[in-house]
Design a protein around this motif. Structure first.
Motif, PDB file in Angstrom:
ATOM      1  N   GLU A 171      -7.992 -10.353 -23.352  1.00 32.42           N
ATOM      2  CA  GLU A 171      -9.645 -11.122 -23.446  1.00 32.42           C
ATOM      3  C   GLU A 171     -10.728  -9.844 -22.292  1.00 32.42           C
ATOM      4  N   LEU A 172     -11.568 -10.024 -22.367  1.00 30.66           N
ATOM      5  CA  LEU A 172     -13.247  -9.806 -21.958  1.00 30.66           C
ATOM      6  C   LEU A 172     -14.031 -10.800 -21.385  1.00 30.66           C
ATOM      7  N   LEU A 173     -14.154  -9.505 -20.078  1.00 34.17           N
ATOM      8  CA  LEU A 173     -15.315 -10.550 -18.888  1.00 34.17           C
ATOM      9  C   LEU A 173     -16.098  -9.631 -18.740  1.00 34.17           C
ATOM     10  N   LEU A 193     -19.800 -13.898 -16.020  1.00 31.17           N
ATOM     11  CA  LEU A 193     -20.275 -14.386 -15.045  1.00 31.17           C
ATOM     12  C   LEU A 193     -21.821 -15.254 -14.869  1.00 31.17           C
ATOM     13  N   GLN A 194     -21.347 -16.314 -14.426  1.00 28.06           N
ATOM     14  CA  GLN A 194     -22.383 -17.340 -14.046  1.00 28.06           C
ATOM     15  C   GLN A 194     -24.067 -16.736 -13.139  1.00 28.06           C
ATOM     16  N   GLU A 195     -23.281 -16.010 -11.758  1.00 25.52           N
ATOM     17  CA  GLU A 195     -24.102 -15.404 -11.121  1.00 25.52           C
ATOM     18  C   GLU A 195     -24.711 -14.144 -11.297  1.00 25.52           C
ATOM     19  N   ASP A 196     -24.223 -13.682 -11.885  1.00 27.79           N
ATOM     20  CA  ASP A 196     -25.446 -12.468 -13.403  1.00 27.79           C
ATOM     21  C   ASP A 196     -26.305 -12.576 -13.652  1.00 27.79           C
ATOM     22  N   LEU A 197     -25.284 -13.873 -14.497  1.00 28.93           N
ATOM     23  CA  LEU A 197     -26.721 -14.596 -16.197  1.00 28.93           C
ATOM     24  C   LEU A 197     -27.830 -14.673 -14.940  1.00 28.93           C
ATOM     25  N   LYS A 198     -28.031 -15.299 -14.042  1.00 32.34           N
ATOM     26  CA  LYS A 198     -28.394 -16.084 -13.198  1.00 32.34           C
ATOM     27  C   LYS A 198     -29.401 -15.344 -12.913  1.00 32.34           C
ATOM     28  N   THR A 199     -28.454 -14.189 -11.709  1.00 31.21           N
ATOM     29  CA  THR A 199     -29.605 -12.669 -11.011  1.00 31.21           C
ATOM     30  C   THR A 199     -30.494 -12.451 -11.821  1.00 31.21           C
ATOM     31  N   ARG A 200     -29.923 -12.385 -13.282  1.00 34.25           N
ATOM     32  CA  ARG A 200     -31.178 -11.394 -14.425  1.00 34.25           C
ATOM     33  C   ARG A 200     -31.559 -12.293 -15.067  1.00 34.25           C
ATOM     34  N   GLY A 201     -31.870 -13.175 -14.660  1.00 35.60           N
ATOM     35  CA  GLY A 201     -32.710 -14.567 -15.438  1.00 35.60           C
ATOM     36  C   GLY A 201     -32.390 -14.911 -16.667  1.00 35.60           C
ATOM     37  N   LEU A 221     -14.962 -17.956  -8.654  1.00 26.20           N
ATOM     38  CA  LEU A 221     -13.302 -18.655  -7.955  1.00 26.20           C
ATOM     39  C   LEU A 221     -12.938 -18.152 -10.363  1.00 26.20           C
ATOM     40  N   GLU A 222     -13.579 -18.823 -10.639  1.00 34.31           N
ATOM     41  CA  GLU A 222     -12.901 -18.393 -11.564  1.00 34.31           C
ATOM     42  C   GLU A 222     -12.162 -16.892 -11.975  1.00 34.31           C
ATOM     43  N   PHE A 223     -13.519 -15.902 -12.023  1.00 35.40           N
ATOM     44  CA  PHE A 223     -13.399 -14.395 -11.806  1.00 35.40           C
ATOM     45  C   PHE A 223     -12.499 -14.168 -10.780  1.00 35.40           C
ATOM     46  N   VAL A 224     -12.526 -14.837  -9.833  1.00 34.79           N
ATOM     47  CA  VAL A 224     -10.936 -14.484  -9.340  1.00 34.79           C
ATOM     48  C   VAL A 224      -9.992 -14.952  -9.638  1.00 34.79           C
ATOM     49  N   LYS A 243      -4.745 -13.431 -12.689  1.00 34.54           N
ATOM     50  CA  LYS A 243      -3.786 -13.696 -14.106  1.00 34.54           C
ATOM     51  C   LYS A 243      -3.530 -11.930 -14.306  1.00 34.54           C
ATOM     52  N   HIS A 244      -4.332 -11.288 -15.110  1.00 36.26           N
ATOM     53  CA  HIS A 244      -4.123 -10.263 -15.995  1.00 36.26           C
ATOM     54  C   HIS A 244      -3.722  -8.999 -14.960  1.00 36.26           C
ATOM     55  N   LYS A 245      -2.368  -8.640 -13.993  1.00 38.23           N
ATOM     56  CA  LYS A 245      -2.087  -7.338 -13.565  1.00 38.23           C
ATOM     57  C   LYS A 245      -2.574  -6.564 -14.318  1.00 38.23           C
ATOM     58  N   ILE A 246      -2.894  -6.098 -15.744  1.00 36.46           N
ATOM     59  CA  ILE A 246      -3.568  -4.662 -16.190  1.00 36.46           C
ATOM     60  C   ILE A 246      -4.904  -5.069 -16.582  1.00 36.46           C
TER      61      ILE A 246
END
Length: 99
Positions: free
Chosen positions: A30-32, A61-69, A84-87, A92-95
């Protein structure tokens, strides 16, 4: 059993090696996208389709999209998550691998 990896894109997708990303990823990974990585979600981004086919799921990440407009300039079908979903996703991923 192959473990799924979380790839975290911090940089602009135009500043990373797409070939390296392809080599180190599996379709089950998965990619974040955070910080400047959220640029990947913009409409008409030529790299989006190329990068997303390497991954099972791609999150932004919603907050980064918002911050950059950028919220109103992203594809309508991208998966936007909050802190919260980011955390939860990182737990969930150990690697993980940061780009």
């Amino acid at each position: 059993m192959v473990k799924k990896m979380l790839h975290i894109l911090l940089s602009s997708p135009f500043q990373i090696s797409i070939n390296s990303l392809k080599i180190f990823s599996r379709v089950s990974d998965e990619l974040l996208c955070i910080q400047d990585g959220v640029i990947l979600g913009l409409k008409d981004n030529i790299l989006r389709e190329k990068i997303e086919k390497f991954f099972k799921k791609v999150y932004f990440l919603q907050e980064d999209l918002k911050t950059r407009g950028l919220l109103k300039f992203v594809f309508f079908d991208i998966k936007i998550i909050n802190f919260l979903e980011f955390v939860t996703l990182t737990e969930k991923h150990k690697i993980n691998m940061t780009w």
